[in-house]
Scaffold this active site. Structure first.
Site, mmCIF file in Angstrom:
data_model
loop_
_atom_site.group_PDB
_atom_site.id
_atom_site.type_symbol
_atom_site.label_atom_id
_atom_site.label_comp_id
_atom_site.label_asym_id
_atom_site.label_seq_id
_atom_site.Cartn_x
_atom_site.Cartn_y
_atom_site.Cartn_z
ATOM 1 C CG ASP A 284 37.665 -35.376 54.641
ATOM 2 O OD1 ASP A 284 37.492 -35.363 55.875
ATOM 3 O OD2 ASP A 284 37.531 -34.351 53.934
ATOM 4 C CE1 TYR B 46 19.030 -29.842 39.399
ATOM 5 C CE2 TYR B 46 18.926 -30.732 37.182
ATOM 6 C CZ TYR B 46 19.660 -30.257 38.257
ATOM 7 O OH TYR B 46 21.028 -30.206 38.170
ATOM 8 C CG LEU B 47 12.258 -36.086 35.967
ATOM 9 C CD1 LEU B 47 13.210 -37.222 36.322
ATOM 10 C CD2 LEU B 47 10.817 -36.561 36.202
ATOM 11 C CG HIS C 220 30.244 -36.867 54.316
ATOM 12 N ND1 HIS C 220 29.870 -37.023 55.624
ATOM 13 C CD2 HIS C 220 31.218 -35.921 54.334
ATOM 14 C CE1 HIS C 220 30.586 -36.217 56.393
ATOM 15 N NE2 HIS C 220 31.412 -35.535 55.639
ATOM 16 N NE ARG D 97 45.019 -28.987 74.578
ATOM 17 C CZ ARG D 97 45.900 -29.328 73.657
ATOM 18 N NH1 ARG D 97 46.830 -30.222 73.938
ATOM 19 N NH2 ARG D 97 45.867 -28.805 72.447
ATOM 20 N N GLY E 204 36.330 -29.291 73.183
ATOM 21 C CA GLY E 204 37.070 -28.767 72.020
ATOM 22 C C GLY E 204 36.444 -27.450 71.596
ATOM 23 C CB SER F 206 39.503 -23.466 71.949
ATOM 24 O OG SER F 206 40.074 -24.774 71.854
ATOM 25 N NE ARG G 159 34.179 -28.103 33.549
ATOM 26 C CZ ARG G 159 32.863 -28.015 33.624
ATOM 27 N NH1 ARG G 159 32.159 -29.088 33.890
ATOM 28 N NH2 ARG G 159 32.240 -26.870 33.440
ATOM 29 C CG LEU H 150 23.463 -39.684 57.411
ATOM 30 C CD1 LEU H 150 23.444 -40.807 58.443
ATOM 31 C CD2 LEU H 150 22.809 -40.164 56.113
HETATM 32 N N1 LIG Z 1 36.283 -28.343 61.077
HETATM 33 C C1 LIG Z 1 35.442 -28.979 60.280
HETATM 34 O O1 LIG Z 1 34.881 -28.423 59.334
HETATM 35 C C2 LIG Z 1 35.105 -30.421 60.542
HETATM 36 C C3 LIG Z 1 35.654 -31.101 61.614
HETATM 37 N N2 LIG Z 1 35.310 -32.393 61.846
HETATM 38 C C4 LIG Z 1 35.863 -33.122 62.990
HETATM 39 O O2 LIG Z 1 35.476 -32.456 64.175
HETATM 40 C C5 LIG Z 1 36.480 -32.508 65.151
HETATM 41 C C6 LIG Z 1 36.877 -31.101 65.530
HETATM 42 O O3 LIG Z 1 37.282 -30.395 64.381
HETATM 43 P P1 LIG Z 1 38.028 -28.997 64.472
HETATM 44 O O4 LIG Z 1 37.296 -28.073 65.366
HETATM 45 O O5 LIG Z 1 38.279 -28.592 63.081
HETATM 46 O O6 LIG Z 1 39.389 -29.418 65.147
HETATM 47 P P2 LIG Z 1 40.508 -28.512 65.761
HETATM 48 O O7 LIG Z 1 41.790 -28.963 65.180
HETATM 49 O O8 LIG Z 1 40.161 -27.068 65.655
HETATM 50 O O9 LIG Z 1 40.509 -29.021 67.257
HETATM 51 C C7 LIG Z 1 39.508 -28.675 68.217
HETATM 52 C C8 LIG Z 1 40.188 -28.367 69.538
HETATM 53 O O10 LIG Z 1 40.852 -29.540 70.003
HETATM 54 C C9 LIG Z 1 42.068 -29.182 70.661
HETATM 55 N N3 LIG Z 1 43.167 -29.854 69.980
HETATM 56 C C10 LIG Z 1 43.561 -29.727 68.703
HETATM 57 N N4 LIG Z 1 44.615 -30.519 68.424
HETATM 58 C C11 LIG Z 1 44.896 -31.151 69.567
HETATM 59 C C12 LIG Z 1 45.870 -32.105 69.939
HETATM 60 N N5 LIG Z 1 46.762 -32.570 69.063
HETATM 61 N N6 LIG Z 1 45.886 -32.540 71.211
HETATM 62 C C13 LIG Z 1 44.981 -32.107 72.098
HETATM 63 N N7 LIG Z 1 44.021 -31.197 71.790
HETATM 64 C C14 LIG Z 1 43.989 -30.731 70.565
HETATM 65 C C15 LIG Z 1 42.200 -27.701 70.519
HETATM 66 O O11 LIG Z 1 41.728 -27.102 71.733
HETATM 67 P P3 LIG Z 1 42.659 -26.703 72.952
HETATM 68 O O12 LIG Z 1 44.054 -26.562 72.444
HETATM 69 O O13 LIG Z 1 42.074 -25.446 73.456
HETATM 70 O O14 LIG Z 1 42.502 -27.827 73.896
HETATM 71 C C16 LIG Z 1 41.276 -27.317 69.407
HETATM 72 O O15 LIG Z 1 40.732 -26.031 69.556
HETATM 73 C C17 LIG Z 1 37.595 -33.319 64.518
HETATM 74 O O16 LIG Z 1 37.441 -34.647 64.888
HETATM 75 C C18 LIG Z 1 37.366 -33.148 63.036
HETATM 76 O O17 LIG Z 1 37.886 -34.225 62.309
HETATM 77 C C19 LIG Z 1 34.388 -33.039 61.069
HETATM 78 C C20 LIG Z 1 33.806 -32.412 60.006
HETATM 79 C C21 LIG Z 1 34.137 -31.073 59.621
HETATM 80 O O1 LIG Z 2 33.232 -33.808 56.823
HETATM 81 C C1 LIG Z 2 33.708 -32.972 56.079
HETATM 82 O O2 LIG Z 2 32.848 -32.172 55.427
HETATM 83 C C2 LIG Z 2 33.297 -30.930 54.903
HETATM 84 C C3 LIG Z 2 32.223 -30.498 53.905
HETATM 85 O O3 LIG Z 2 31.024 -30.292 54.593
HETATM 86 P P1 LIG Z 2 29.929 -29.310 53.978
HETATM 87 O O4 LIG Z 2 28.758 -29.473 54.869
HETATM 88 O O5 LIG Z 2 30.520 -27.935 54.008
HETATM 89 O O6 LIG Z 2 29.691 -29.745 52.588
HETATM 90 C C4 LIG Z 2 34.636 -31.043 54.228
HETATM 91 O O7 LIG Z 2 35.099 -29.763 53.857
HETATM 92 C C5 LIG Z 2 35.612 -31.666 55.185
HETATM 93 O O8 LIG Z 2 36.843 -31.891 54.520
HETATM 94 C C6 LIG Z 2 35.102 -32.975 55.707
HETATM 95 O O9 LIG Z 2 35.940 -33.403 56.778
#
Ligand SMILES: NC(=O)C1=CN([C@@H]2O[C@H](COP(=O)(O)OP(=O)(O)OC[C@H]3O[C@@H](n4cnc5c(N)ncnc54)[C@H](OP(=O)(O)O)[C@@H]3O)[C@@H](O)[C@H]2O)C=CC1
Ligand SMILES: O=C1O[C@H](COP(=O)(O)O)[C@@H](O)[C@H](O)[C@H]1O
Length: 577
Positions: free
Chosen positions: A321, A469-470, A326, A131, A97, A99, A554, A266
């Site tokens: 989420d 802080y306390l 968390h 992909r 993933g 990209s 808020r 964590l």
């Molecule tokens: N972004 C964030 O801040 C956070 C993300 N996460 C988790 O991390 C993971 C990745 O997040 P993120 O990078 O934002 O996700 P993206 O939606 O950007 O997906 C990552 C890559 O997966 C491929 N992809 C996206 N959708 C599909 C689909 N429907 N079918 C097949 N391939 C797909 C794409 O690559 P390509 O098309 O090139 O194959 C895309 O670049 C997720 O599980 C997300 O829940 C967790 C915490 C925070």
């Molecule tokens: O896991 C997630 O965390 C982010 C917040 O992370 P942070 O390290 O920037 O505080 C949140 O924005 C996202 O919705 C959630 O999927």
């Protein structure tokens, strides 16, 4: 010395116990075990997050090969006279993933930071897999824009970036194609140059793709002689059933030891510090119970909405989420009994006990909200449902507050209040511990009628601007007797003028090391879903409409009533912080 390596994998545990037994009857002739152990340690002298030195090329997780295969059989195998140099080992990291948003924003920058800090082994390579068609050069160009150097260590940064990028490669393929992963395997082997190689896969893709990737990667691109580990991003399912199903599917291809379920909270510095504060300072642990603590508050707020992630978010909502993972993880760490040791299993055992002691979460102890559009100072902010990727009329909560209780001797009756929201007035994550009133307080009359204002409060500000802080009561200097509230304040940027590593750095380093303490074990996950699933189902079946709150506010007033019902106030909403 005995515990130096022992908490790691079976191989090292055997090495350690054997070496210690030999050490106790050491003679001039029995030098080789000790020398071997020293060599092992020196080869890669890093620290994992529990302070133990790392051995980044530690052997198997018992995955691709049966466990017997990795058990050394003879003393020579245990303590070879000639231990291979670190240069013969390789670490291959594949970001699946690559990209995507998370890969660019967090994973590649964290890997670069580890490289910059000399935390990666000498021979490592990184592959991006997705992909999207891209050349190696195009991947390098894309990620180079997101790499940053530590503010306090900028020397040679450009050179280091160039060297790092040269180790980054890309392979385009489908997530469900074993052939494409077999091609990846060939490329990995070519770059590994015949060295013994450990392989780490980071699943940075949407959850519906996890199992395909794990199947293809484990069948076609596992390490042949080293370990193979997989970091899985959240969400791990959306309720108890889907989570168990996901675990079951992953375990068709991986053992639990190979699965690293990440919860990046964590890995945050202040969350790590929670146990240090509690267990290494005499002044806190004796107070850590219902006898002295009146409420614990776990607060997460973001000052932006779901912009760009509405499609993902609408299927999950803020409870899944943020709260179920968390905040609940922080709660478990906060409330657990002292573990036997800092070993991963000891800590995770204690966390599971807390999670399983929690009283079922009742709808009457939960408030849900959703942000609506708002204009301020001539600028307009969109509501949640204005996001084109969010279905019209969605009732997915973007805010939730909940009162949770733990049914054990330590915490009986103490409300653990959680609050999480998007598009609020500030970005903040903190743990607030509100202490009880001082019994028979001699200074009662100096506080006026509101004794709550005089209770001590310990705050761990996870972000931004990390601090502990306390809040204490103090005499205002002067001839009279006036009291006010002041802070004993440990502000990290003042005390430690260096950049704090990102959570992903710590977690990646631990996964490389095989340190599982900060990753979620499957029974922890089950217990976390068991707590939230009935509530989520009830919210959804009853189609509970969230209380609307303006973007940048808020949050819903219902949250205040919830706290008041449990006889407390939110600490973050007082006159002072
Ligand atoms: N972004 C964030 O801040 C956070 C993300 N996460 C988790 O991390 C993971 C990745 O997040 P993120 O990078 O934002 O996700 P993206 O939606 O950007 O997906 C990552 C890559 O997966 C491929 N992809 C996206 N959708 C599909 C689909 N429907 N079918 C097949 N391939 C797909 C794409 O690559 P390509 O098309 O090139 O194959 C895309 O670049 C997720 O599980 C997300 O829940 C967790 C915490 C925070
Ligand atoms: O896991 C997630 O965390 C982010 C917040 O992370 P942070 O390290 O920037 O505080 C949140 O924005 C996202 O919705 C959630 O999927």
């Amino acid at each position: 010395m005995a515990s130096y390596l022992s908490h790691r994998n079976p191989y090292l545990a055997i090495v350690t116990s054997f070496a210690v037994r030999n050490e106790s009857r050491a003679s001039p002739l029995s030098i080789s075990p000790i020398r071997s152990r020293t060599q092992v340690r020196n080869r890669f002298h890093l620290n994992s997050s529990n302070g133990n030195p790392l051995n980044a090329f530690s052997s198997q997780d018992g995955s691709a090969l049966p466990i017997e295969h990795i058990k050394p059989q003879t003393v020579e195998e245990l303590f070879p006279l000639s231990v291979p140099e670190s240069t013969e080992y390789n670490l291959s990291i594949t970001v699946v993933g690559a990209s995507g948003d998370l890969a660019k924003k967090k994973i590649f920058p964290a890997l670069f930071a580890l490289y910059y800090e000399d935390c990666l082994p000498e021979n490592f390579i990184i592959f991006g897999y997705a992909r999207t068609k891209m050349t190696d050069e195009e991947l390098r160009n894309t990620i180079s824009k997101t790499l940053t150097c530590r503010i306090d260590k900028r020397e040679n940064c450009e050179d280091k970036m160039d060297q790092f990028l040269k180790r980054c490669f890309y392979h385009s393929g489908q997530y469900n194609s074993e052939d494409h992963f077999a091609e990846l395997n060939c490329k990995l082997k070519e770059k590994e140059g015949g060295r013994l190689s450990n392989r780490l896969f980071y699943l940075s893709v949407p959850p519906n793709i996890f199992v395909d990737v794990v199947r293809c990667a484990s069948l076609k691109a596992s390490s042949e002689k080293g370990w193979t580990r997989v970091i899985v991003e959240k969400p791990f399912g959306r309720d108890s059933e889907s989570s168990s199903e996901l675990t079951k599917c992953l375990k068709q291809y991986l053992s639990e030891e190979q699965i690293f379920r990440i919860d990046h909270y964590l890995g945050k510095e202040l969350v790590e510090n929670l146990s240090v504060l509690r267990f290494s300072n005499l002044v806190f642990e004796p107070l850590w119970s219902r006898s002295y603590i009146r409420s614990v508050q776990l607060i997460f707020s973001e000052d932006f909405g779901t912009e760009g992630r509405g499609g993902y978010f609408d299927n999950y909502g803020i409870i899944r989420d943020i709260m179920q993972n968390h905040l609940l993880q922080i709660l478990a760490l906060f409330a657990m009994e002292p573990p036997v040791s800092l070993d991963a299993e000891d800590i995770r055992n204690e966390k599971v006990k807390v999670l399983r002691s929690m009283i079922p979460l009742l709808l009457e102890n939960v408030v849900v909200g959703q942000y609506k559009g708002h204009s301020k100072d001539g600028k307009s902010y969109p509501g949640y449902t204005d996001d084109p990727t969010v279905p019209n009329g969605s009732i997915t909560p973007t805010f939730a507050a909940a009162a949770l209780f733990i049914n054990n001797a330590r915490w009986d009756g103490v409300p653990f209040l959680m609050k999480a929201g998007k598009a609020l007035h500030t970005r903040r994550a903190e743990i607030r511990v509100q202490f009880r009133h001082v019994p028979g307080n001699l200074y009662k009359r100096n506080f006026g009628t509101d004794l709550d204002k005089a209770t001590n409060e310990l705050v761990l500000r996870v972000q931004p601007d990390e601090a502990i802080y306390l809040k204490i009561n103090n005499k205002v200097p002067g001839l009279g007797m006036r009291l006010d509230r002041s802070d004993l304040n440990l502000l990290f940027r003042a005390r430690y003028p260096c950049e704090i590593p990102d959570a992903y750095e710590r977690l990646l380093l631990d996964a490389i090391e095989g340190e599982r303490r900060l990753f979620i074990r499957s029974d922890e996950l089950d217990a976390a879903w068991a707590l939230f699933t009935p509530l989520l189902k009830e919210l959804e079946n009853k189609k509970i409409t969230p209380e609307l709150y303006p973007y940048g506010s808020r949050g819903p007033v219902g949250a205040h009533y919830l706290a008041a019902k449990h006889n407390v106030r939110w600490g973050d909403l007082g006159n002072e912080d």
